[in-house]
Design an enzyme around this catalytic site. Structure first.
Site, PDB file in Angstrom:
ATOM      1  N   ASP A 161       1.272  -1.625   0.094  1.00 57.07           N
ATOM      2  CA  ASP A 161      -0.232   0.293   0.368  1.00 57.07           C
ATOM      3  C   ASP A 161       0.854   1.261   0.056  1.00 57.07           C
ATOM      4  O   ASP A 161       0.332   2.411  -0.102  1.00 57.07           O
ATOM      5  CB  ASP A 161      -0.874   0.521   0.929  1.00 57.07           C
ATOM      6  CG  ASP A 161      -2.141  -1.122   0.938  1.00 57.07           C
ATOM      7  OD1 ASP A 161      -2.169  -1.467  -0.104  1.00 57.07           O
ATOM      8  OD2 ASP A 161      -1.934  -1.485   2.546  1.00 57.07           O
ATOM      9  N   GLY A 162       1.694   1.676   0.458  1.00 58.94           N
ATOM     10  CA  GLY A 162       2.677   2.682   0.676  1.00 58.94           C
ATOM     11  C   GLY A 162       3.536   2.601  -0.649  1.00 58.94           C
ATOM     12  O   GLY A 162       3.140   3.718  -1.011  1.00 58.94           O
TER      13      GLY A 162
ATOM     14  N   TYR B 214      -3.739   4.626   9.230  1.00 60.94           N
ATOM     15  CA  TYR B 214      -3.387   6.046   9.895  1.00 60.94           C
ATOM     16  C   TYR B 214      -4.531   5.694  11.392  1.00 60.94           C
ATOM     17  O   TYR B 214      -4.710   5.857  12.142  1.00 60.94           O
ATOM     18  CB  TYR B 214      -2.621   6.792   9.736  1.00 60.94           C
ATOM     19  CG  TYR B 214      -1.898   7.146  10.892  1.00 60.94           C
ATOM     20  CD1 TYR B 214      -2.140   7.837  12.082  1.00 60.94           C
ATOM     21  CD2 TYR B 214      -0.852   7.916  10.552  1.00 60.94           C
ATOM     22  CE1 TYR B 214      -0.633   7.830  12.820  1.00 60.94           C
ATOM     23  CE2 TYR B 214      -0.486   9.659  11.545  1.00 60.94           C
ATOM     24  CZ  TYR B 214      -0.308   8.825  13.158  1.00 60.94           C
ATOM     25  OH  TYR B 214       1.146  10.146  13.637  1.00 60.94           O
TER      26      TYR B 214
END
Ligand code: NAP
Length: 267
Positions: free
Chosen positions: A50-51, A165
């Site tokens: 995903d990053g 997050y």
């Protein structure tokens, strides 16, 4: 959909390099050109986790073509394919056996001594003070001031970013098709001096959210973090947060099931 050209982006790990090489070989053997210019590709392929997906979308300026992710990372919420799908990918696309998931980034317009600066987050945007300084914002939902917030900061997450997050901060998991944004406090103060909400506020995506910096906070620096990228702003007066009209089109296989993904990755 006709597939003539693809563009391949990969992160720097060994599994991604191997997957990229395999994908290129398979595409070329099936008569699909692998281009080094993403602007002319029919489909963009992002190899990593995903990053890597977030970095790719920002590096290409939120491209308009559909993107498909090949997961070589840990979580892979945005990523759809595994190495075993590579051989059948061309057939799946040419037989239209896929759906497009539209992702809506959150947009923040920061009014500061630099003028107005707009940043986009596919997962989130967050605002916090430098070092250990408290930030003080008046939070306005639509036209109503709801609270004078004091804490480390606040985060505004998209539904797709709710598993990132936002989740670590205790925010809610939101189904990706939910057209909503989520305001999550970061270390809110709760003392006799300051009373701040502790839970996330899930609100309709067409509602305007404004953070007005108190005089104390506007004299300080504010760090703005969006999908892991960041900028520091002086004399922030206010921040206007909306859903961006831009969309990112994600290719999903017919077998895509968000709840299965959630179960296997988080629960
Ligand atoms: P990164 O190392 O590239 O990513 C950090 C982790 O967040 C990775 O495990 C990544 O998954 C995962 N992630 C990213 N988007 C996600 C999503 N939509 N759902 C679930 N997990 C997701 O870090 P970075 O470049 O600094 O920042 C990228 C993102 O990391 C930010 O948008 C933020 O949401 C997240 N982040 C989380 C925390 C926290 O949870 N405390 C702190 C900072 C940043 P992969 O392994 O698949 O890449």
């Amino acid at each position: 959909m006709e597939l003539n050209k693809v563009y391949i982006y990969k992160n720097n790990n060994k599994a991604s390099a191997e997957a990229a090489e395999k994908f290129r070989d398979v595409m070329e053997s099936q008569g699909v050109e692998v281009t080094s210019n993403y602007g002319e590709a029919d489909i963009l392929v992002c190899i990593g986790g995903d990053g890597a997906f977030l970095r790719f979308v920002h590096a290409c300026g939120f491209p308009r073509q559909p993107i498909v992710g090949i997961n070589t990372g840990h979580l892979g919420f945005f990523q759809e394919l595994r190495a075993q799908h590579i051989k059948s990918f061309h057939r799946i696309i040419s037989e239209d056996r896929f759906t497009i998931q539209k992702l809506h980034p959150v947009s923040a317009c920061i009014v500061s001594s630099r003028g107005e600066t707009t940043v986009l987050g596919l997962n989130e945007v967050l605002f916090r003070g430098p070092y250990t300084h408290l930030t003080h914002f008046t939070i306005q939902m639509g036209d109503t001031d709801i609270q004078d917030f004091s804490g480390d900061g606040v985060l505004v997450s998209t539904s797709a970013g709710s598993t990132a997050y936002n989740y670590s901060l205790g925010g809610a998991l939101a189904a990706p098709e939910l057209d909503a944004l989520q305001l999550t406090p970061i270390a809110p103060m709760n003392t006799n001096a300051y009373r701040c909400f502790r839970s996330s506020i899930l609100y309709p995506a067409d509602m305007k959210l404004t953070l007005k910096a108190s005089e104390r906070t506007s004299r300080d620096k504010i760090e703005v973090v969006y999908d892991g990228l960041s900028g520091v702003f002086n004399n922030v007066h206010e921040i206007r947060i909306t859903q961006s009209p831009i969309t990112v089109d994600l290719i999903r296989l017919e077998s895509y099931n968000y709840w299965e993904k959630l179960k296997s990755k988080l629960l």
